[in-house]
Design a protein around this motif. Structure first.
Motif, PDB file in Angstrom:
ATOM      1  N   ILE A   1      -1.508   3.654  -7.924  1.00  0.00           N
ATOM      2  CA  ILE A   1      -1.088   4.243  -6.942  1.00  0.00           C
ATOM      3  C   ILE A   1      -0.332   3.473  -5.960  1.00  0.00           C
ATOM      4  N   ASN A   2      -0.342   2.341  -5.906  1.00  0.00           N
ATOM      5  CA  ASN A   2       0.596   1.606  -5.360  1.00  0.00           C
ATOM      6  C   ASN A   2       1.357   0.232  -6.083  1.00  0.00           C
TER       7      ASN A   2
ATOM      8  N   SER B   1       0.122  10.251   0.524  1.00  0.00           N
ATOM      9  CA  SER B   1       0.105  10.981  -0.740  1.00  0.00           C
ATOM     10  C   SER B   1      -0.152  12.517  -0.621  1.00  0.00           C
TER      11      SER B   1
ATOM     12  N   MET C   1      -8.154  -3.283   3.790  1.00  0.00           N
ATOM     13  CA  MET C   1      -7.899  -2.296   2.623  1.00  0.00           C
ATOM     14  C   MET C   1      -8.465  -1.030   3.033  1.00  0.00           C
ATOM     15  N   GLU C   2      -9.328  -0.864   3.802  1.00  0.00           N
ATOM     16  CA  GLU C   2      -9.689   0.647   4.235  1.00  0.00           C
ATOM     17  C   GLU C   2      -8.750   1.312   4.970  1.00  0.00           C
TER      18      GLU C   2
ATOM     19  N   ASP D   1      -1.061  -0.721  -9.456  1.00  0.00           N
ATOM     20  CA  ASP D   1      -2.312  -0.227  -9.510  1.00  0.00           C
ATOM     21  C   ASP D   1      -2.602   1.140  -9.775  1.00  0.00           C
TER      22      ASP D   1
ATOM     23  N   ILE E   1      -2.109   5.235   2.845  1.00  0.00           N
ATOM     24  CA  ILE E   1      -1.666   5.855   1.624  1.00  0.00           C
ATOM     25  C   ILE E   1      -2.401   7.301   1.073  1.00  0.00           C
ATOM     26  N   LYS E   2      -3.626   7.383   1.694  1.00  0.00           N
ATOM     27  CA  LYS E   2      -3.828   9.071   1.583  1.00  0.00           C
ATOM     28  C   LYS E   2      -2.977   9.875   2.186  1.00  0.00           C
TER      29      LYS E   2
ATOM     30  N   ASN F   1      -5.809   2.076   2.558  1.00  0.00           N
ATOM     31  CA  ASN F   1      -6.182   3.314   1.799  1.00  0.00           C
ATOM     32  C   ASN F   1      -5.912   4.537   2.668  1.00  0.00           C
TER      33      ASN F   1
ATOM     34  N   SER G   1       4.382   4.402  -8.581  1.00  0.00           N
ATOM     35  CA  SER G   1       3.605   4.292  -7.428  1.00  0.00           C
ATOM     36  C   SER G   1       3.909   5.298  -6.089  1.00  0.00           C
TER      37      SER G   1
ATOM     38  N   TRP H   1       2.232  -3.379  -5.604  1.00  0.00           N
ATOM     39  CA  TRP H   1       1.929  -4.524  -4.855  1.00  0.00           C
ATOM     40  C   TRP H   1       2.987  -5.682  -5.150  1.00  0.00           C
TER      41      TRP H   1
END
Length: 244
Positions: A10-11, A194, A183-184, A8, A190-191, A187, A45, A13
């Motif tokens: 960023i990731n 990153s 998902m929240e 996507d 992931i933040k 994310n 990713s 999947w």
């Protein structure tokens, strides 16, 4: 496709895609998981996210497929493919996040032991129940005690199912959230990843890589056990009960 791979931006999947079989892993699934992991490791990713489609993360190895193995050659081919996927999972150079959307049994639960971070919905259920089938869970046997200590032996020797909060308490899961918040939370993780230096991330990943030798030995033992009369009888009984 039994395993879906997508990026996507960023990731990467990797989605286990046998919803009608609770994402049970047959030989084709293990092969597609291996190939997807290799693709994900080469793309741009930040992290690799493994999850399942539908109400399960994964019910583990496909019992119907294992019960149908009739020779040492067939068993060796099946479990060599399984091992190649495990090898790919351990050798990837990026963080692996397991996003547990439902039940995680057997080999599905063992994937969590090979993941770097596990985010789970609060309604997920976990079990390592191979002993009921006359089999062993190779990853849990080989590295589970090192990862979780004596807490893993409870799961091995009782085959009981535990909920997400219990899984967090023993260290199998890192974050537990309502399903609508999955998902929240992903994310947010992931933040955090990153914001780190990605060369440092890759270096840390290499230093924390698991030793494959013990897992390989355990997988070979599983391939032998799968052909025993006791295991065949137990798998046949399982199939009969679930077909009724």
């Amino acid at each position: 496709m039994k395993v879906i791979y997508k990026n996507d931006g960023i990731n990467s999947w990797i989605i286990l895609n046998r919803e009608d079989k609770l994402n049970a892993l047959d030989m084709e699934s293990w092969a597609e998981l291996r190939d997807s992991l290799r693709k994900a490791d080469e793309d741009s990713s930040i992290a690799i996210v493994i999850t399942g489609k539908g109400r399960a993360f994964s019910a583990g190895d496909d019992i119907y497929a294992m019960e149908g193995l009739s020779s040492a050659d067939e068993a060796e081919k099946f479990f060599n493919t399984l091992y190649s996927a495990v090898e790919a999972l351990i050798e990837v150079k990026k963080p692996v996040i397991a996003l547990v959307n439902g039940l995680a049994y057997g080999g599905g639960c063992e994937i969590l032991l090979l993941s770097d971070i596990v985010v789970s919905s609060e309604d997920a259920v976990f079990s390592i129940s191979e002993g009921k089938l006359g089999l062993i869970p190779p990853m849990a046997c080989a590295i589970g005690y090192k990862a979780l200590g004596r807490k893993i032996t409870r799961l091995l020797f009782t085959a009981e199912a535990i909920n997400a909060m219990e899984a967090k308490e023993i260290g199998l899961v890192d974050y537990v959230v309502p399903k609508e918040k999955l998902m929240e939370q992903l994310n947010a993780v992931i933040k955090m990843i990153s914001q780190l230096d990605q060369d440092a991330v890759r270096s840390m990943k290499s230093w924390t890589r698991l030793d494959l030798k013990m897992i390989e030995k355990a997988v070979k033992e599983l391939s032998i056990l799968c052909l025993t009369s006791s295991a065949k009888d137990r798998m046949s009984d399982f199939i009969y009960k679930h077909a009724s």
